[in-house]
Design an enzyme around this catalytic site. Structure first.
Site, PDB file in Angstrom:
ATOM      1  N   ASP A   8       1.026  -1.468  -0.273  1.00 38.31           N
ATOM      2  CA  ASP A   8       0.240   0.262   0.107  1.00 38.31           C
ATOM      3  C   ASP A   8       1.239   1.004  -0.026  1.00 38.31           C
ATOM      4  O   ASP A   8       2.011   0.995  -0.422  1.00 38.31           O
ATOM      5  CB  ASP A   8      -1.165   0.035   1.658  1.00 38.31           C
ATOM      6  CG  ASP A   8      -0.682   0.602   2.292  1.00 38.31           C
ATOM      7  OD1 ASP A   8       1.251   0.553   2.472  1.00 38.31           O
ATOM      8  OD2 ASP A   8      -1.208  -0.040   3.361  1.00 38.31           O
ATOM      9  N   CYS A  67       2.615  -3.297   4.583  1.00 39.46           N
ATOM     10  CA  CYS A  67       2.847  -1.763   4.237  1.00 39.46           C
ATOM     11  C   CYS A  67       3.563  -0.864   5.469  1.00 39.46           C
ATOM     12  O   CYS A  67       4.142  -1.325   6.115  1.00 39.46           O
ATOM     13  CB  CYS A  67       1.129  -1.845   4.962  1.00 39.46           C
ATOM     14  SG  CYS A  67       0.521  -3.013   6.281  1.00 39.46           S
ATOM     15  N   THR A  69       3.169  -0.596   8.921  1.00 39.23           N
ATOM     16  CA  THR A  69       3.405  -2.042   9.552  1.00 39.23           C
ATOM     17  C   THR A  69       3.358  -3.712   9.318  1.00 39.23           C
ATOM     18  O   THR A  69       3.478  -4.416  10.310  1.00 39.23           O
ATOM     19  CB  THR A  69       2.195  -2.589  11.056  1.00 39.23           C
ATOM     20  OG1 THR A  69       0.896  -2.934  10.014  1.00 39.23           O
ATOM     21  CG2 THR A  69       1.713  -1.139  11.723  1.00 39.23           C
ATOM     22  N   HIS A 135       8.152 -30.641  11.319  1.00 40.22           N
ATOM     23  CA  HIS A 135       7.280 -29.636  10.278  1.00 40.22           C
ATOM     24  C   HIS A 135       6.054 -30.030   9.469  1.00 40.22           C
ATOM     25  O   HIS A 135       5.270 -29.437   8.957  1.00 40.22           O
ATOM     26  CB  HIS A 135       7.936 -28.560   9.570  1.00 40.22           C
ATOM     27  CG  HIS A 135       9.070 -28.209  11.385  1.00 40.22           C
ATOM     28  ND1 HIS A 135       8.710 -27.641  12.465  1.00 40.22           N
ATOM     29  CD2 HIS A 135      10.444 -28.625  10.947  1.00 40.22           C
ATOM     30  CE1 HIS A 135      10.405 -27.874  13.141  1.00 40.22           C
ATOM     31  NE2 HIS A 135      10.755 -27.963  12.349  1.00 40.22           N
TER      32      HIS A 135
HETATM   33  C1  RB5 Z   1      -1.901   2.702   6.507  1.00 40.44           C
HETATM   34  O1  RB5 Z   1      -2.305   4.578   6.607  1.00 40.44           O
HETATM   35  C2  RB5 Z   1      -1.688   1.553   7.902  1.00 40.44           C
HETATM   36  O2  RB5 Z   1      -2.603   1.766   8.156  1.00 40.44           O
HETATM   37  C3  RB5 Z   1      -1.409   0.689   6.365  1.00 40.44           C
HETATM   38  O3  RB5 Z   1      -0.548   0.934   5.708  1.00 40.44           O
HETATM   39  C4  RB5 Z   1      -0.622  -0.872   7.330  1.00 40.44           C
HETATM   40  O4  RB5 Z   1       0.569   0.033   8.695  1.00 40.44           O
HETATM   41  C5  RB5 Z   1      -1.977  -1.283   8.111  1.00 40.44           C
HETATM   42  O5  RB5 Z   1      -1.794  -2.586   8.651  1.00 40.44           O
END
Ligand code: RB5
Length: 157
Positions: A8, A67, A69, A135
């Site tokens: 993203d 993304c 996090t 595993h």
């Molecule tokens: C976007 O602002 C943020 O929420 C997304 O990149 C991610 O961290 C969501 O888990």
């Protein structure tokens, strides 16, 4: 190996870094976006879900999703049957999630780690093989659960 990659708006810099790594390693990949700059906000499930389906359907062997996090991408990808997406921010886990979990998607967060570490994590993750053995049995239990309780066959036709 064929790898799908997407992020993203919160992961565009690490995505660019990982694309360079894939090129250096000579790994075939396809970039599924986003086609956005940091200030353009998009929704991570719009990227994680289609990419995860491509891995689940065998169109791609593995995927890397980034993304802010890594959490949104990993939660979304793990909704797709057959996906074992690991959210990784250290090299040790990158290695072990391949050896022990046979993870097929790697998720990382650009607001958590820098491009240098992300690159090392991705390289280890891409080059470490699944160990199998005990595993395999554990992953088999996850697959059994999926077969029993998840009806989605990843068939969108
Ligand atoms: C976007 O602002 C943020 O929420 C997304 O990149 C991610 O961290 C969501 O888990």
């Amino acid at each position: 190996m064929k790898v799908a990659i997407a992020s993203d708006h919160g992961g565009i810099h690490i995505r660019a870094e990982i694309k360079k790594l894939l090129e250096e390693l000579g790994i075939d990949y396809e970039d599924f976006g986003c086609n956005c700059e940091t200030e353009t906000s998009v929704d991570y499930p719009d990227y994680a879900l289609p990419v995860a389906e491509k891995v689940a359907n065998g169109e791609f062997d593995r995927a890397i999703l980034i993304c802010g996090t890594g959490v949104g991408m990993s939660i979304s990808a793990n909704k797709v049957k057959g996906i074992r997406c690991a959210l990784v921010h250290d090299v040790y886990t990158a290695k072990l999630t391949r050896k022990h979990n046979d993870s097929n998607i790697l998720a990382m967060g650009e607001r958590v780690i820098g491009p240098g570490l992300a690159r090392e994590i991705a390289e280890v993750w891409l080059t470490t093989e699944f160990e199998g053995g005990r595993h395999e049995r554990r992953i088999g239990k996850i697959k059994e659960y999926e077969e029993k309780h998840l009806t989605d066959k990843n068939d969108r036709s």
